[in-house]
Design a protein around this motif. Structure first.
Motif, PDB file in Angstrom:
ATOM      1  N   GLU A   1     -25.147-112.759  39.346  1.00 20.19           N
ATOM      2  CA  GLU A   1     -25.411-111.398  39.045  1.00 20.19           C
ATOM      3  C   GLU A   1     -26.574-111.782  40.044  1.00 20.19           C
ATOM      4  OE1 GLU A   1     -27.827-107.300  38.194  1.00 20.19           O
ATOM      5  OE2 GLU A   1     -25.993-107.449  37.167  1.00 20.19           O
TER       6      GLU A   1
ATOM      7  N   LYS B   1     -23.817 -96.087  50.335  1.00 22.91           N
ATOM      8  CA  LYS B   1     -23.393 -96.921  49.007  1.00 22.91           C
ATOM      9  C   LYS B   1     -21.967 -96.737  49.620  1.00 22.91           C
ATOM     10  CE  LYS B   1     -22.960 -97.633  44.407  1.00 22.91           C
ATOM     11  NZ  LYS B   1     -23.722 -96.814  42.853  1.00 22.91           N
TER      12      LYS B   1
ATOM     13  N   GLU C   1     -18.975 -99.613  47.268  1.00 23.55           N
ATOM     14  CA  GLU C   1     -18.877-100.846  46.617  1.00 23.55           C
ATOM     15  C   GLU C   1     -17.038-100.784  46.261  1.00 23.55           C
ATOM     16  OE1 GLU C   1     -20.055 -98.072  42.430  1.00 23.55           O
ATOM     17  OE2 GLU C   1     -19.092 -97.006  44.245  1.00 23.55           O
TER      18      GLU C   1
ATOM     19  N   THR D   1     -14.415-104.510  45.578  1.00 26.86           N
ATOM     20  CA  THR D   1     -13.868-105.496  44.513  1.00 26.86           C
ATOM     21  C   THR D   1     -13.398-106.508  45.192  1.00 26.86           C
ATOM     22  OG1 THR D   1     -12.061-104.594  43.942  1.00 26.86           O
ATOM     23  CG2 THR D   1     -14.152-104.210  42.402  1.00 26.86           C
TER      24      THR D   1
ATOM     25  N   ALA E   1     -12.250-101.434  48.308  1.00 31.79           N
ATOM     26  CA  ALA E   1     -14.126-100.601  48.577  1.00 31.79           C
ATOM     27  C   ALA E   1     -13.481 -99.430  49.209  1.00 31.79           C
ATOM     28  CB  ALA E   1     -14.396-100.807  49.902  1.00 31.79           C
ATOM     29  N   SER E   2     -14.962 -98.466  48.707  1.00 26.14           N
ATOM     30  CA  SER E   2     -15.064 -96.545  48.236  1.00 26.14           C
ATOM     31  C   SER E   2     -16.518 -97.146  48.938  1.00 26.14           C
ATOM     32  CB  SER E   2     -15.180 -96.347  46.438  1.00 26.14           C
ATOM     33  OG  SER E   2     -15.963 -95.373  46.703  1.00 26.14           O
TER      34      SER E   2
ATOM     35  N   ALA F   1     -28.303-105.356  48.286  1.00 23.49           N
ATOM     36  CA  ALA F   1     -26.626-105.697  47.756  1.00 23.49           C
ATOM     37  C   ALA F   1     -26.913-106.517  46.454  1.00 23.49           C
ATOM     38  CB  ALA F   1     -26.317-106.888  48.774  1.00 23.49           C
TER      39      ALA F   1
ATOM     40  N   SER G   1     -17.119-108.699  42.964  1.00 24.66           N
ATOM     41  CA  SER G   1     -17.728-107.813  43.435  1.00 24.66           C
ATOM     42  C   SER G   1     -18.932-107.417  43.690  1.00 24.66           C
ATOM     43  CB  SER G   1     -17.612-106.357  42.046  1.00 24.66           C
ATOM     44  OG  SER G   1     -18.816-106.865  41.169  1.00 24.66           O
TER      45      SER G   1
ATOM     46  N   THR H   1     -21.918-104.283  45.549  1.00 21.04           N
ATOM     47  CA  THR H   1     -22.345-102.989  45.852  1.00 21.04           C
ATOM     48  C   THR H   1     -23.259-103.136  46.641  1.00 21.04           C
ATOM     49  OG1 THR H   1     -21.589-102.530  43.670  1.00 21.04           O
ATOM     50  CG2 THR H   1     -23.220-100.852  45.000  1.00 21.04           C
TER      51      THR H   1
ATOM     52  N   THR I   1     -26.298-100.644  49.477  1.00 19.99           N
ATOM     53  CA  THR I   1     -26.883 -99.588  49.272  1.00 19.99           C
ATOM     54  C   THR I   1     -27.528 -99.561  50.914  1.00 19.99           C
ATOM     55  OG1 THR I   1     -28.680 -99.873  47.625  1.00 19.99           O
ATOM     56  CG2 THR I   1     -26.879 -98.488  46.893  1.00 19.99           C
TER      57      THR I   1
END
Length: 210
Positions: A2, A54, A56, A58, A89-90, A138, A175, A177, A179
């Motif tokens: 991570e 945001k 998110e 993969t 992506a979302s 991120a 993945s 994420t 913000t």
């Protein structure tokens, strides 16, 4: 694995090789909902700005390329970009804006698009964004930095028609994420792009998302 990153990155002098210390670029914007990737195209003389609360995604990958296009007076030009790609992506609370300057009698006119609010995020598949400038927080999981672009297999692969060096620097992650996203981009391409709660407006003057 991570990794966390915060900060802004400018790609003014970027030339098919990326700076390894930067491990984040978002990829959002209005795309072509065609069910398959579009062919290469010449970009317009206007970049666009995008914000999102945001993102998110993969299947992330990123590599360098050159976008060929035009200035607003029709001259040929080129832009160094970081191509960011997601298999899916979302995107929550997306805003996109583009400003057209020097319109007779009106001056500048701004187009603003908003979507992905009210608990119904924007959804995209096989999404590519050609980014010039980004700031965000991120978090990446399963990240590999420094792979050859052609071997970045966690993402959707090199975009068809890209002027990218397949042996150049790339990075990938299982993945990501992001913000508080703010970015400037030249182009977006996607297989599908679902814009829930889409609202579009035109206004005089310079009214951008940030």
């Amino acid at each position: 694995m991570e990794s966390q990153v915060r900060g802004g990155t400018r790609w003014k002098r970027f030339a098919v090789v990326m700076v390894p210390s930067v491990a984040a670029t978002a990829c959002i914007g209005v795309a072509l909902a065609q069910g398959a990737l579009a062919a290469s195209f010449s970009v317009s003389g206007q970049s666009f700005k995008v914000t999102a609360d945001k993102l998110e995604g993969t299947g992330f990958s990123q590599y360098g390329a050159i976008d060929s296009g035009y200035t607003l007076d029709g001259k040929k030009t080129a832009h160094a970009v970081a191509v960011s790609a997601f298999k899916s992506a979302s995107i929550t609370n997306m805003c996109q804006s583009v400003v057209t300057p020097n319109i007779p009698l009106l001056g500048s006119v701004s187009l603003t698009l908003k979507a992905g609010g009210g608990g119904k995020p924007v959804e995209a598949e096989n999404l590519y964004i050609d980014v010039e400038d980004l700031s965000a927080d991120a978090v990446f999981k399963g990240i590999d930095i420094g792979v050859a672009a052609k071997d970045a297999t966690k993402g959707p692969g090199l975009k068809s028609g890209d002027t990218a060096n397949p042996y150049g620097f790339a990075q990938q992650a299982d993945s990501a994420t992001l913000t508080d996203v703010k970015q400037t981009a030249w182009a977006t391409t996607a297989g599908t792009f679902k814009l829930s709660g889409l609202k579009m407006s035109l206004s005089t003057g310079v009214k951008e998302c940030y």
